[in-house]
Design a protein around this motif. Structure first.
Motif, PDB file in Angstrom:
ATOM      1  N   ASP A 233      -0.286  -5.626  -9.664  1.00  0.00           N
ATOM      2  CA  ASP A 233      -1.155  -6.351  -8.614  1.00  0.00           C
ATOM      3  C   ASP A 233       0.027  -7.188  -7.691  1.00  0.00           C
ATOM      4  OD1 ASP A 233      -3.023  -7.692  -6.954  1.00  0.00           O
ATOM      5  OD2 ASP A 233      -3.646  -8.986  -8.451  1.00  0.00           O
ATOM      6  N   ARG A 234      -0.079  -6.827  -6.468  1.00  0.00           N
ATOM      7  CA  ARG A 234       1.072  -7.569  -5.620  1.00  0.00           C
ATOM      8  C   ARG A 234      -0.026  -8.374  -4.516  1.00  0.00           C
ATOM      9  NH1 ARG A 234       5.014  -3.112  -4.926  1.00  0.00           N
ATOM     10  NH2 ARG A 234       6.387  -3.546  -6.456  1.00  0.00           N
ATOM     11  N   SER A 235      -1.100  -8.923  -4.718  1.00  0.00           N
ATOM     12  CA  SER A 235      -1.820  -9.749  -3.852  1.00  0.00           C
ATOM     13  C   SER A 235      -1.137 -10.676  -3.397  1.00  0.00           C
ATOM     14  CB  SER A 235      -3.323  -9.933  -4.309  1.00  0.00           C
ATOM     15  OG  SER A 235      -3.959  -8.983  -5.034  1.00  0.00           O
ATOM     16  N   GLU A 236      -0.619 -11.526  -4.254  1.00  0.00           N
ATOM     17  CA  GLU A 236       0.159 -12.830  -3.771  1.00  0.00           C
ATOM     18  C   GLU A 236       1.065 -12.667  -2.565  1.00  0.00           C
ATOM     19  OE1 GLU A 236       1.608 -15.315  -7.258  1.00  0.00           O
ATOM     20  OE2 GLU A 236      -0.719 -15.018  -8.105  1.00  0.00           O
ATOM     21  N   GLY A 342       1.188   0.568   1.196  1.00  0.00           N
ATOM     22  CA  GLY A 342       0.841  -1.030   1.385  1.00  0.00           C
ATOM     23  C   GLY A 342       0.408  -1.555   2.634  1.00  0.00           C
ATOM     24  N   LEU A 343       0.180  -0.650   3.737  1.00  0.00           N
ATOM     25  CA  LEU A 343      -0.241  -1.095   4.923  1.00  0.00           C
ATOM     26  C   LEU A 343      -1.851  -1.513   5.151  1.00  0.00           C
ATOM     27  CD1 LEU A 343       0.425  -1.450   7.946  1.00  0.00           C
ATOM     28  CD2 LEU A 343       0.122   1.089   8.497  1.00  0.00           C
ATOM     29  N   HIS A 344      -2.430  -0.768   4.051  1.00  0.00           N
ATOM     30  CA  HIS A 344      -3.892  -1.262   4.358  1.00  0.00           C
ATOM     31  C   HIS A 344      -4.115  -2.369   3.473  1.00  0.00           C
ATOM     32  CE1 HIS A 344      -7.776   0.920   4.797  1.00  0.00           C
ATOM     33  NE2 HIS A 344      -8.285   0.010   4.234  1.00  0.00           N
ATOM     34  N   GLN A 345      -3.287  -2.912   2.461  1.00  0.00           N
ATOM     35  CA  GLN A 345      -3.445  -4.066   1.755  1.00  0.00           C
ATOM     36  C   GLN A 345      -2.805  -5.152   2.826  1.00  0.00           C
ATOM     37  OE1 GLN A 345      -2.138  -1.165   0.396  1.00  0.00           O
ATOM     38  NE2 GLN A 345      -3.257  -0.992  -1.400  1.00  0.00           N
ATOM     39  N   ALA A 346      -1.925  -4.976   3.556  1.00  0.00           N
ATOM     40  CA  ALA A 346      -1.546  -5.818   4.466  1.00  0.00           C
ATOM     41  C   ALA A 346      -2.451  -6.203   5.413  1.00  0.00           C
ATOM     42  CB  ALA A 346      -0.202  -5.497   5.273  1.00  0.00           C
ATOM     43  N   ILE A 347      -3.368  -5.086   6.034  1.00  0.00           N
ATOM     44  CA  ILE A 347      -4.628  -5.571   6.869  1.00  0.00           C
ATOM     45  C   ILE A 347      -5.470  -6.192   6.208  1.00  0.00           C
ATOM     46  CG2 ILE A 347      -6.114  -4.239   8.370  1.00  0.00           C
ATOM     47  CD1 ILE A 347      -4.370  -2.083   8.727  1.00  0.00           C
ATOM     48  N   CYS A 353      -9.832 -10.086   3.295  1.00  0.00           N
ATOM     49  CA  CYS A 353     -10.720  -9.211   2.224  1.00  0.00           C
ATOM     50  C   CYS A 353     -10.003  -9.025   1.119  1.00  0.00           C
ATOM     51  CB  CYS A 353     -10.671  -8.049   2.860  1.00  0.00           C
ATOM     52  SG  CYS A 353     -11.568  -7.732   4.647  1.00  0.00           S
ATOM     53  N   PRO A 354     -10.845  -9.000   0.108  1.00  0.00           N
ATOM     54  CA  PRO A 354      -9.999  -8.776  -1.172  1.00  0.00           C
ATOM     55  C   PRO A 354      -9.211  -7.681  -1.189  1.00  0.00           C
ATOM     56  CG  PRO A 354     -12.558  -8.702  -1.477  1.00  0.00           C
ATOM     57  CD  PRO A 354     -12.387  -8.854  -0.026  1.00  0.00           C
ATOM     58  N   ILE A 355      -7.805  -8.088  -1.735  1.00  0.00           N
ATOM     59  CA  ILE A 355      -6.886  -7.042  -1.575  1.00  0.00           C
ATOM     60  C   ILE A 355      -7.049  -5.871  -2.706  1.00  0.00           C
ATOM     61  CG2 ILE A 355      -4.390  -6.490  -1.812  1.00  0.00           C
ATOM     62  CD1 ILE A 355      -4.186  -9.032  -0.413  1.00  0.00           C
ATOM     63  N   GLN A 356      -7.281  -4.606  -2.504  1.00  0.00           N
ATOM     64  CA  GLN A 356      -7.341  -3.378  -3.524  1.00  0.00           C
ATOM     65  C   GLN A 356      -5.976  -2.975  -3.914  1.00  0.00           C
ATOM     66  OE1 GLN A 356     -10.443  -2.213  -4.023  1.00  0.00           O
ATOM     67  NE2 GLN A 356     -11.283  -3.585  -2.538  1.00  0.00           N
ATOM     68  N   PRO A 357      -5.845  -2.747  -5.215  1.00  0.00           N
ATOM     69  CA  PRO A 357      -4.654  -2.402  -5.561  1.00  0.00           C
ATOM     70  C   PRO A 357      -4.037  -1.139  -5.123  1.00  0.00           C
ATOM     71  CG  PRO A 357      -6.390  -1.623  -7.352  1.00  0.00           C
ATOM     72  CD  PRO A 357      -7.107  -2.635  -6.062  1.00  0.00           C
ATOM     73  N   GLU A 358      -2.649  -1.046  -5.017  1.00  0.00           N
ATOM     74  CA  GLU A 358      -1.832   0.075  -4.331  1.00  0.00           C
ATOM     75  C   GLU A 358      -1.983   1.159  -5.439  1.00  0.00           C
ATOM     76  OE1 GLU A 358       2.020  -0.356  -2.291  1.00  0.00           O
ATOM     77  OE2 GLU A 358       1.460  -2.472  -2.868  1.00  0.00           O
ATOM     78  N   ASN A 359      -1.796   2.484  -5.044  1.00  0.00           N
ATOM     79  CA  ASN A 359      -1.323   3.484  -6.103  1.00  0.00           C
ATOM     80  C   ASN A 359       0.156   3.571  -6.302  1.00  0.00           C
ATOM     81  OD1 ASN A 359      -3.677   4.271  -7.185  1.00  0.00           O
ATOM     82  ND2 ASN A 359      -3.925   6.067  -6.161  1.00  0.00           N
ATOM     83  N   VAL A 360       0.781   3.688  -7.150  1.00  0.00           N
ATOM     84  CA  VAL A 360       2.125   3.798  -7.443  1.00  0.00           C
ATOM     85  C   VAL A 360       2.541   5.138  -8.182  1.00  0.00           C
ATOM     86  CG1 VAL A 360       2.355   2.835  -9.818  1.00  0.00           C
ATOM     87  CG2 VAL A 360       4.263   2.371  -8.219  1.00  0.00           C
ATOM     88  N   THR A 361       3.893   5.538  -7.432  1.00  0.00           N
ATOM     89  CA  THR A 361       4.069   7.006  -7.972  1.00  0.00           C
ATOM     90  C   THR A 361       4.863   6.813  -9.259  1.00  0.00           C
ATOM     91  OG1 THR A 361       4.816   7.791  -5.537  1.00  0.00           O
ATOM     92  CG2 THR A 361       5.615   8.827  -7.186  1.00  0.00           C
TER      93      THR A 361
END
Length: 900
Positions: A233-236, A342-347, A353-361
């Motif tokens: 989680d990188r929301s912060e 991470g562009l969607h998370q930045a928007i 809005c609640p930040i959804q988790p990214e998928n990581v490789t």
């Protein structure tokens, strides 16, 4: 008058002619052995295989065994399938064995050709992989050719998505294994996520024969296979960036709306650095240009893009607290679609809005780098010559054009260039009409589904019955291809259609037999087949008299290879045929390459509407234009591969290290070396070389040793002893660390301790490698900007990724040493919980891996008979987590059961 080059070719032949000529003595040897092998019993063929195996394992070279092996394989195929390999097929097999690409025209029997080198190379017992473009072809070819290998005493396996573990392992253990490029790549990645050697699927990468090699090694080569999982989680961090971006002013960034790009100016970089230092997000003395700042720079860039490039209610809307993208072409909402990196998370942070988790490789590899793992690689296709330079440079593969068994009788007409697309399509309809009137079947090639449907409507208006074969794989494809060679048939196909299929003049006998038996279930199959074969000969003759299959292409592609593939559908095995390209100045290729000049020429000539320009010079200039585009695309792929190679070298080191750990029974030496290295680093840090005793920080060393190794030793007292120096203290620390470890071995038992060390090493390597992959992705996305500072982005990437790799290895040593220092015997409850967590983690990784491979799988076959994607009543009643009845391999909830 002939040029010097042409005279030389006339006397000495082309380099290709010389290669073909060099195989003739071998072909004659194989043919001379034929009577001897015909006399062998069925058991004699298998005995011969055993004899050849012993000789191969005994050290005799495969080149020496080739004539006997090919003769035995040819005889096995003749008995099992009723197919005797022609001399040209033997040549193709020889070139494959030598590690080349055999360019063989459509209908020359490439599937049978592959059995010859596969059989020869399987004699070593190291396994051979035959690679196909989709699961349907892998299963079909494996089932068909297993009869040949079975008659010779070899085993055949096939790999497909969602396969049972035991079955997959058995398939890889076979002498010859058929699989798609996707499944092979995913299994390689999965193998390198396993913690036990016994769980791994693949053996050594010995020899691969790649069918449709141009499609797999060039068209799909840039598509990386990725196994991903949820990221930390990188929301912060996103929210912190969101507070920083609004403080920027226009002088801090440059916005280019045309290319939809935004970047920081020098003032912006300086302002950001100061701001990040002030907020404690950047360490004192660090800059945004340090390799360690890559992730921070990536987030800062994505924050800027979210604020300055993406407008609410234009590119996206906010609905029920969720950021939903809008399709720029249709204006529709695209539920479930998310922007990557991470562009969607930045928007989401920007909109609160609640930040959804990214998928990581978790693991990734490109086909280019996967197939370069093989000791020997070869391939087959109908079209490779135009890409010969790329095959040679990237894969070290030569391309040899194998002569056809019978001379090509197809007539390839000069291109016809019209001024407008309307004139072009009208002429195509006229040509199709004329061909149908005399009974000549037509295959019309288009570049997209839209264009195929547009042309279909024109043919309907002209009252011409026809079939449309779209790029989407569906049940009707085999039927449409089977009918395409019938008298007077008209078929419109997009580029993707037709791979791995032959169009037979007069129609497909096998399909006709199946249809007849379905209509008359009680009929005698042999009698039905005899009747249909006799009828087929009559229809085939009528199609031959009408001129064979007529290929009509509606456009030239950027690549000559794709044009040649379409042409190659006609004129198989010496059949007559015809091909023509109809072009207009509105076509993409013509538009890009100087159609204005050509338009002026046509005006000057006073061409009337509906007239076309037809001249060999036009063909030549178009081919030159295509060669330019191919060269440019090759340069792009080559440049991208250089970046990939950097990561690939690191991947090989990590995967080799993992394998070495899994193969070792005792890794205590590795962990001891790591401990000693950590001690060395700490001594260098707190007792700098060439420094005096009063400059040493013994209190700091005491704390650091306690944290890193979990031992409490009186280093402060040692530091004030007479004659104590860094070597003495190093020796004492190493001894104390070894004693602490010996106590743990005694507490756990040697066997358990070895297992703990091994698992801890593997888990830490995997965790560090995953973090490193994310950092490299971020570095790739920002390193291009270095070009503005006259620095080569590739060299920058190489240097910084090497520094990051070094620091990852340092971190690995420290983390493993720290974890082993803190390990203690657990209670039974704690042990059970840990085992359960580890198993859950492994299952999650396997789910991610199998889902990824299912999504990449091609040519799905419907699980439910009569499945119609437009009629939900034909879907059965699947559960949300059941496989989708369409056969995609995805879960129902992620496919046709997705809630839009």
């Amino acid at each position: 008058m002939l040029g010097l080059g042409k005279i030389t070719k006339k006397i000495f032949g082309t380099p290709n002619d010389r290669k073909v000529k060099a195989t003739r003595p071998l072909v004659e040897k194989i043919n001379a052995l034929e009577p001897e092998f015909e006399k062998l019993t069925d058991a004699g063929l298998i005995e011969k295989t055993e004899e050849l195996k012993k000789r191969a394992i005994g050290g005799e070279s495969l080149d020496d065994l080739l004539p006997e092996a090919f003769a035995n394989c040819r005889e096995g195929a003749r008995r099992a399938l009723g197919l005797r390999a022609f001399d040209t097929q033997l040549m193709g097999g020889i070139f494959l064995h030598q590690g080349n690409i055999s360019e063989m025209k459509t209908g020359e029997g490439k599937t049978l050709v592959a059995t010859l080198p596969a059989y020869l190379n399987a004699l070593t017992g190291k396994g051979v992989h035959v690679v196909t473009v989709n699961d349907y072809l892998a299963k079909r070819d494996a089932e068909w050719m297993s009869k040949v290998f079975g008659a010779l005493g070899l085993t055949t396996g096939v790999i497909y998505p969602n396969q049972d573990d035991a079955e997959k392992k058995a398939a890889y253990a076979c002498d010859v294994t058929y699989a798609t490029n996707n499944e092979l790549g995913f299994d390689y990645l999965r193998d390198n996520m396993k913690s036990e050697l016994s769980q791994m699927y693949q053996r050594d990468h010995n020899f691969a024969i790649v069918d449709e090699v141009d499609s797999i090694l060039i068209d799909e080569a840039r598509t990386p296979l990725i196994i991903s999982g949820p990221a930390a989680d990188r929301s912060e961090l996103y929210m912190a960036m969101d507070l920083i971006i609004p403080e920027l002013t226009e002088e801090h960034y440059e916005l280019d709306e045309k290319t939809r790009n935004v970047s920081y100016t020098e003032e912006g970089n300086e302002f950001l650095e100061n701001l990040l230092l002030e907020k404690g997000m950047l360490e004192e003395g660090a800059t945004l240009y340090d390799p360690e700042s890559t992730t921070l720079v990536h987030h800062v860039n994505q924050g800027l893009r979210a604020h300055k490039l993406f407008e609410k209610d234009k590119e996206y809307i906010v609905r029920d607290g969720e950021v939903v993208l809008i399709d720029e072409f249709t204006g529709r909402m695209m539920s479930g679609r998310r922007l990557s990196d991470g562009l969607h998370q930045a928007i989401e942070a920007k909109e609160g809005c609640p930040i959804q988790p990214e998928n990581v490789t978790l693991a990734s590899v490109t086909f280019q780098n996967y197939f370069r793992l093989y000791n020997k690689l070869s391939g087959m296709t109908g079209t490779a010559m135009t890409e010969a330079e790329e095959f040679a440079e990237i894969y070290g593969l030569g391309v040899v054009e194998v002569p056809t068994n019978r001379p090509i009788a197809r007539v390839d007409e000069h291109d016809q260039v019209f001024r407008t697309a309307k004139e072009k399509y009208e002429e195509i309809v006229n040509v199709v009409k004329e061909a149908q009137e005399k009974g000549q079947p037509c295959l019309v090639g288009t570049t997209s589904i839209d264009k195929s449907e547009f042309l279909s409507n024109m043919l309907k208006e002209a009252g011409l019955e026809h079939n449309v074969l779209n790029a989407r794989q569906h049940e009707q494809e085999a039927q449409i291809v089977g009918d395409a060679g019938k008298l007077g048939a008209i078929t419109i196909a997009t580029n993707m259609a037709g791979r791995g299929t032959d169009i037979q003049l007069g129609g497909n006998v096998e399909l006709k037999v199946l249809e007849a038996l379905a209509a008359e279930p009680d009929a005698d199959p042999e009698a039905v087949r005899k009747r249909i074969e006799d009828e087929h000969q009559v229809w085939r003759q009528k199609v031959l008299d009408a001129g064979g299959l007529y290929i009509i292409a509606t456009e030239r592609h950027e690549s000559r290879r794709i044009d040649n593939q379409l042409r190659g559908r006609s004129g198989r095995q010496g059949d007559p045929g015809r091909s023509a390209f109809f072009l207009s100045l509105d076509d993409d290729l013509m538009r890009i390459f100087g159609s204005e000049r050509l338009d002026k020429v046509l005006n000057t000539l006073g061409m009337k509407e509906g007239e076309a320009i037809v001249h060999p010079w036009v063909n030549k200039s178009l081919e030159r234009a295509q060669a330019k585009v191919e060269g440019r695309n090759f340069d792009i792929r080559k440049q991208l591969l250089k970046f990939d190679d950097v990561m690939n070298d690191q991947r090989k080191v990590i995967f080799a290290q993992r394998r070495e750990i899994m193969e070792s029974k005792d890794v205590s030496e590795i962990t001891q070396d790591m401990r000693y290295q950590v001690i060395d680093d700490l001594i260098d840090q707190y007792m700098p070389p060439k420094s005096y005793a009063d400059q040493w920080d013994m209190e700091g060393l005491h704390g650091a040793i306690a944290e890193a190794i979990n031992i409490d030793v009186p280093v402060q007292e040692w530091g004030v002893e007479e004659g104590a120096d860094d070597d003495v203290i190093r020796e004492r620390l190493e001894k104390a660390a070894d004693e602490a470890m010996a106590q743990k071995v005694a507490a756990f038992g040697p066997e358990n301790m070895r297992q703990i060390e091994k698992q801890m090493l593997l888990q830490t390597i995997d965790g560090k490698w995953r973090e490193h992959l994310v950092t490299l992705e971020h570095l790739r996305s920002v390193v291009g900007f270095r070009g503005y500072a006259q620095r080569d982005p590739l060299n920058e990437y190489k240097n910084e990724s090497f520094q990051l790799f070094e620091s990852m290895l340092d971190g690995l040593r420290t983390e493993v040493t720290q974890k082993l220092g803190q390990v203690r015997p657990m209670t039974d409850e704690e042990q059970a919980q840990m085992v359960a967590e580890f198993q859950a983690q492994q299952e999650a990784l396997q789910d991610a891996a199998s889902e990824a491979s299912s999504e990449a799988s091609q040519a799905p076959e419907p699980e439910v008979e009569g499945f119609d994607e437009n009629d939900s009543s034909t879907w059965g009643n699947p559960g949300r987590n059941d496989p989708c009845p369409c056969g995609s391999g995805k879960k129902f909830k992620h496919c046709h059961g997705k809630i839009v």
